[in-house]
Design a protein around this motif. Structure first.
Motif, short mmCIF file in Angstrom:
data_model
loop_
_atom_site.label_atom_id
_atom_site.label_comp_id
_atom_site.label_asym_id
_atom_site.label_seq_id
_atom_site.Cartn_x
_atom_site.Cartn_y
_atom_site.Cartn_z
N ARG A 182 110.15 18.30 12.23
CA ARG A 182 109.79 18.52 13.73
C ARG A 182 108.95 17.55 14.00
O ARG A 182 109.15 16.96 15.12
CB ARG A 182 109.11 19.92 13.91
CG ARG A 182 110.13 20.88 13.88
CD ARG A 182 108.97 22.24 14.55
NE ARG A 182 108.24 22.56 13.59
CZ ARG A 182 108.19 23.74 12.88
NH1 ARG A 182 109.38 24.38 12.96
NH2 ARG A 182 107.26 23.97 12.10
N TRP A 203 110.97 14.16 14.79
CA TRP A 203 111.74 14.35 16.08
C TRP A 203 110.90 14.39 17.40
O TRP A 203 111.32 13.85 18.46
CB TRP A 203 112.65 15.65 16.18
CG TRP A 203 114.17 15.29 15.37
CD1 TRP A 203 114.42 15.81 14.13
CD2 TRP A 203 115.20 14.47 15.72
NE1 TRP A 203 115.49 15.21 13.71
CE2 TRP A 203 116.11 14.42 14.76
CE3 TRP A 203 115.38 13.58 16.89
CZ2 TRP A 203 117.26 13.71 14.71
CZ3 TRP A 203 116.49 12.87 16.96
CH2 TRP A 203 117.43 12.76 15.75
N TYR A 249 113.85 19.29 27.48
CA TYR A 249 115.15 19.56 26.97
C TYR A 249 115.07 19.46 25.30
O TYR A 249 115.58 20.40 24.65
CB TYR A 249 116.05 19.09 27.88
CG TYR A 249 116.56 19.66 29.16
CD1 TYR A 249 116.91 21.02 29.11
CD2 TYR A 249 116.47 18.81 30.21
CE1 TYR A 249 117.22 21.59 30.57
CE2 TYR A 249 116.62 19.60 31.47
CZ TYR A 249 117.09 20.81 31.68
OH TYR A 249 117.00 21.36 32.97
N PRO A 250 115.34 18.07 24.93
CA PRO A 250 115.24 17.97 23.44
C PRO A 250 114.02 18.71 22.64
O PRO A 250 114.08 19.19 21.53
CB PRO A 250 115.03 16.37 23.05
CG PRO A 250 114.73 15.78 24.55
CD PRO A 250 115.08 16.95 25.57
N ALA A 295 112.74 21.47 23.60
CA ALA A 295 113.10 22.86 23.38
C ALA A 295 113.88 22.99 22.16
O ALA A 295 113.68 24.19 21.41
CB ALA A 295 113.89 23.26 24.74
N ARG A 296 114.66 22.17 21.61
CA ARG A 296 115.44 22.43 20.43
C ARG A 296 114.57 22.19 19.37
O ARG A 296 114.67 22.88 18.35
CB ARG A 296 116.60 21.33 20.39
CG ARG A 296 117.71 21.48 21.53
CD ARG A 296 118.89 20.93 21.30
NE ARG A 296 119.61 21.39 20.16
CZ ARG A 296 120.94 20.90 19.42
NH1 ARG A 296 121.42 20.09 20.36
NH2 ARG A 296 121.23 21.56 18.26
N VAL A 297 113.96 21.00 19.36
CA VAL A 297 112.76 20.41 18.19
C VAL A 297 111.90 21.58 17.87
O VAL A 297 111.97 22.13 16.71
CB VAL A 297 112.11 19.46 18.67
CG1 VAL A 297 111.12 19.01 17.48
CG2 VAL A 297 112.79 18.13 18.72
N LYS A 327 112.24 24.84 19.07
CA LYS A 327 112.71 26.36 19.25
C LYS A 327 112.00 27.19 20.14
O LYS A 327 112.01 28.20 19.62
CB LYS A 327 113.29 26.89 17.87
CG LYS A 327 113.92 26.02 16.87
CD LYS A 327 114.00 26.94 15.35
CE LYS A 327 115.08 26.08 14.59
NZ LYS A 327 114.48 24.66 14.19
N ARG A 328 111.84 26.59 21.47
CA ARG A 328 111.02 27.44 22.28
C ARG A 328 111.97 27.34 23.57
O ARG A 328 112.01 26.41 24.12
CB ARG A 328 109.63 26.59 22.52
CG ARG A 328 108.47 26.85 21.28
CD ARG A 328 107.21 26.23 21.82
NE ARG A 328 107.17 25.12 22.20
CZ ARG A 328 106.37 24.10 21.96
NH1 ARG A 328 105.60 24.35 20.75
NH2 ARG A 328 106.36 22.93 22.48
N THR A 329 111.98 28.51 23.91
CA THR A 329 113.06 28.74 25.25
C THR A 329 112.07 28.38 26.59
O THR A 329 112.81 27.82 27.45
CB THR A 329 113.22 30.43 25.47
OG1 THR A 329 113.73 30.92 24.33
CG2 THR A 329 113.98 30.60 26.54
N ASP A 331 110.58 25.64 27.15
CA ASP A 331 110.72 24.43 27.29
C ASP A 331 111.89 24.27 28.33
O ASP A 331 111.87 23.07 29.10
CB ASP A 331 110.94 23.35 26.20
CG ASP A 331 109.69 23.58 25.29
OD1 ASP A 331 109.18 22.37 25.06
OD2 ASP A 331 109.11 24.49 24.67
N TYR A 332 113.04 25.04 28.01
CA TYR A 332 114.06 25.03 28.89
C TYR A 332 113.88 25.26 30.54
O TYR A 332 114.17 24.71 31.39
CB TYR A 332 115.21 25.76 28.44
CG TYR A 332 115.80 25.43 27.07
CD1 TYR A 332 116.67 24.30 27.20
CD2 TYR A 332 115.66 26.18 26.15
CE1 TYR A 332 117.31 23.85 25.88
CE2 TYR A 332 116.25 25.67 24.91
CZ TYR A 332 117.24 24.74 24.60
OH TYR A 332 117.83 24.16 23.63
#
Length: 202
Positions: A86, A89, A130-131, A133-135, A137-139, A141-142
């Motif tokens: 994490r 990234w 956006y990225p 949110a994936r790094v 794993k937090r909704t 952030d979207y």
């Protein structure tokens, strides 16, 4: 005795604390941009909630740093590997954001639209969620990414079609992104309070 704190590493607590301090800083920066657009008008008083929230973020961040000692310093090897991934990234995304802002500013200046500087910075800021949110794993952030991106695009449109004056575009964009960073800070306060509830009382 409640042993739940041992499931959460101290670094995770410090991570939220650091995030709160960052949100305090960014909220003040964007509120400052908004103030620059509203300076001299009665509407400038409407920005007061932002510095108040920034103070709350700092207070809660310091509080989390203080309670971090109640949580274990040692993580499992799996947790360490995931945290390292994490961190890697996050560094890449953060670096890309800085590069993106530099490029965006130079593009709008070179095409003869320096007035778009604030909105395009906001656009890069919005897109970088956006990225993240994936790094992490937090909704949330979207949602923040979408909100910030919409604000930035509207700011660009309002500037190009002269719907708003330049100061008003700065105010609109600054307020919009300050709302996003404030929501992020409030979310972190909520998560921090959950962690404080895991500290054993005896």
């Amino acid at each position: 005795m409640n042993n739940q704190p041992h499931l959460i590493p101290a670094d995770a607590v410090k991570g939220i604390a650091s995030g709160l301090l960052m949100m305090a800083c960014f909220t003040l920066i964007w509120a400052g941009i908004a103030y620059g657009g509203l300076h001299g008008t009665a509407y400038a008083w409407g920005l007061i909630p932002f510095p108040v929230l920034a103070i709350a973020f700092v207070i809660n961040g310091i509080s989390l740093f203080r309670i971090a000692g109640h949580f274990p310093k040692v993580e499992s090897e799996e947790d360490k590997a995931e945290e390292k991934k994490r961190g890697k990234w996050f560094g890449i995304v953060f670096g890309a954001e800085g590069l993106g802002i530099f490029i965006a500013i130079n593009v709008v200046i070179n095409i003869g639209h320096p007035e778009l500087t604030i909105p395009v910075i906001a656009l890069v800021v919005g897109l970088h969620f956006y990225p993240l949110a994936r790094v992490f794993k937090r909704t949330i952030d979207y949602y923040l990414a979408t909100w910030s991106t919409i604000i930035a695009v509207l700011g660009i449109a309002f500037s190009l079609n002269h719907t708003l004056s330049q100061p008003n575009v700065s105010a609109f964009t600054g307020i919009g992104i300050a709302v996003a960073t404030s929501c992020y800070g409030l979310y972190m306060i909520y998560k921090g309070q959950e962690l404080q509830g895991l500290i054993p009382t005896n």
